[in-house]
Enzyme design. Structure first.
Site, PDB file in Angstrom:
ATOM      1  N   ASP A  99      20.141  48.917  56.492  1.00 51.29           N
ATOM      2  CA  ASP A  99      20.175  47.373  56.492  1.00 51.29           C
ATOM      3  C   ASP A  99      20.185  47.050  58.007  1.00 51.29           C
ATOM      4  OD1 ASP A  99      20.297  47.122  53.786  1.00 51.29           O
ATOM      5  OD2 ASP A  99      22.600  46.846  53.871  1.00 51.29           O
ATOM      6  N   ALA A 102      31.404  45.443  51.892  1.00 54.89           N
ATOM      7  CA  ALA A 102      30.311  45.671  51.205  1.00 54.89           C
ATOM      8  C   ALA A 102      29.146  44.756  51.466  1.00 54.89           C
ATOM      9  CB  ALA A 102      30.663  45.770  49.821  1.00 54.89           C
ATOM     10  N   CYS A 103      28.074  45.220  51.362  1.00 55.02           N
ATOM     11  CA  CYS A 103      26.495  44.771  51.528  1.00 55.02           C
ATOM     12  C   CYS A 103      26.618  43.335  50.794  1.00 55.02           C
ATOM     13  CB  CYS A 103      25.664  45.395  51.026  1.00 55.02           C
ATOM     14  SG  CYS A 103      23.834  44.637  51.314  1.00 55.02           S
ATOM     15  N   PRO A 104      26.463  42.277  51.603  1.00 50.50           N
ATOM     16  CA  PRO A 104      25.576  42.128  52.690  1.00 50.50           C
ATOM     17  C   PRO A 104      26.478  41.697  54.141  1.00 50.50           C
ATOM     18  CG  PRO A 104      25.580  39.991  51.816  1.00 50.50           C
ATOM     19  CD  PRO A 104      26.376  41.056  50.556  1.00 50.50           C
ATOM     20  N   ASP A 150      30.215  50.997  54.688  1.00 52.17           N
ATOM     21  CA  ASP A 150      29.032  50.981  53.641  1.00 52.17           C
ATOM     22  C   ASP A 150      27.931  51.792  54.043  1.00 52.17           C
ATOM     23  OD1 ASP A 150      27.548  50.007  51.480  1.00 52.17           O
ATOM     24  OD2 ASP A 150      27.189  48.196  52.620  1.00 52.17           O
TER      25      ASP A 150
END
Length: 75
Positions: free
Chosen positions: A46, A13-15, A40
């Site tokens: 991103d 998952a981010c980041p 993701d």
């Protein structure tokens, strides 16, 4: 597309996809290509923004089912 290194960021998952991408890019020489696999959905925006801000070129991006694939050339 041919790549010099493949980064498996699936399930992160981010980041974390960006963190791992940055680390992998630091190991490449200018002009080499990193192939990133992520799941993701936020990685699309991103990685596009990160590539531009870091002086790298996002050469290609594809969706293969749930897997997003990116080819980024180090600037």
């Amino acid at each position: 597309m041919k790549s010099d290194k493949v980064l498996d960021a699936k399930g992160l998952a981010c980041p974390m996809p960006i963190v791992r991408t940055k680390k992998a890019m630091n190991e490449l020489e200018s002009g080499q290509i990193l192939e990133v696999h992520a799941t993701d959905k936020g990685a699309k925006n991103d990685l596009t923004a990160w590539s531009k801000s870091g002086g790298h070129d996002l050469l290609e991006q594809t969706d293969e089912g749930d897997i997003l694939k990116f080819w980024i050339q180090k600037g």
